[in-house]
Design an enzyme around this catalytic site. Structure first.
Site, short mmCIF file in Angstrom:
data_model
loop_
_atom_site.label_atom_id
_atom_site.label_comp_id
_atom_site.label_asym_id
_atom_site.label_seq_id
_atom_site.Cartn_x
_atom_site.Cartn_y
_atom_site.Cartn_z
N LYS A 121 0.90 -1.13 -0.14
CA LYS A 121 0.10 0.02 0.02
C LYS A 121 0.89 1.28 0.06
CE LYS A 121 -1.49 2.22 3.38
NZ LYS A 121 -2.19 2.43 4.74
N ASP A 139 -6.28 1.38 1.26
CA ASP A 139 -6.43 1.53 2.36
C ASP A 139 -7.74 1.05 2.82
OD1 ASP A 139 -8.03 3.62 1.73
OD2 ASP A 139 -6.70 4.93 2.92
#
Length: 225
Positions: A121, A139
């Site tokens: 991420k 997220d």
């Protein structure tokens, strides 16, 4: 509405209403962004932005950060969630930047994930924000919003969500679509009580159709005289 039509509606809406969406983290260069994103894990951008100025002033370069100690850095990080781990990650990240990457932040996902504290991420955030690469960082906001609207179907992991989003988002929009979904989740499609009454995505949203629209009481008929 098909899934492809849903994507088209959502992208058209955001293109019109928030064409210049960008990260809310405050930074001046890739090194500062990397520090901020590492600190932002399970923490608000607002809190990170309150914390990073002192870090950047004391440690303006990867070299200076790599030479510090845990005890020196920790007081500047302690207001952030998981400060012990993040303090260690920042120092380890800086050491690797200096030793392996000549003090420069690499701009490939494969290289970035080698750094302590950097997962997929974070790597996707850095490459998309700094270099507009078509990488989708997933997220909690992106994961939730994508599923609620119906952009993803039975995507049970961030990686599955990432793959499904990349199937139907044009490559040239991926870097900004990441921010569209995050900001929408942060301010409109919030976790506990989504603000459907102010959401412009209602015509395309599966959650709204199922959980909200179908439960609005029908207007009562007036009694005839």
């Amino acid at each position: 509405m098909t899934r492809k039509e849903r994507f088209q509606f959502v992208l058209a809406y955001f293109s019109e209403h928030n064409p210049d969406a960008e990260t809310e983290l405050i930074y001046d260069n890739p090194y500062q962004l990397l520090v901020a994103v590492i600190l932002s894990a399970q923490c608000t951008d607002k809190r990170v932005n309150m914390t990073t100025p002192a870090i950047f002033e004391r440690f303006p370069t990867p070299q200076s950060l790599s030479e510090t100690t845990f005890d020196e850095l920790f007081p500047l990080v302690k207001s952030i969630s998981y400060p012990n781990n993040k303090t260690k990650h920042l120092i380890g990240m800086a050491k690797m930047l200096v030793e392996k990457f000549h003090g420069e932040v690499p701009l490939t996902v494969e290289e970035l994930v080698e750094l302590p504290g950097v997962g997929r991420k974070t790597a996707n955030v850095i490459t998309s924000v700094v270099d507009n690469q078509p990488n989708m960082a997933v997220d909690t906001h992106v994961f939730r919003v994508s599923a609620r609207i119906g952009l993803t179907v039975n995507a049970r992991t961030p990686l599955a969500t990432e793959k499904q989003l990349l199937e139907l988002i044009p490559r040239d929009l991926v870097h900004v679509a990441h921010h569209w979904l995050i900001l929408h989740g942060r301010y409109v499609c919030v976790a506990r009580t989504p603000r459907c009454e102010v959401c412009g995505l209602r015509p395309a949203c599966k959650y709204y159709k199922k959980e909200v629209e179908g439960k609005i009481p029908a207007p009562k008929k007036k009694d005839r005289a």
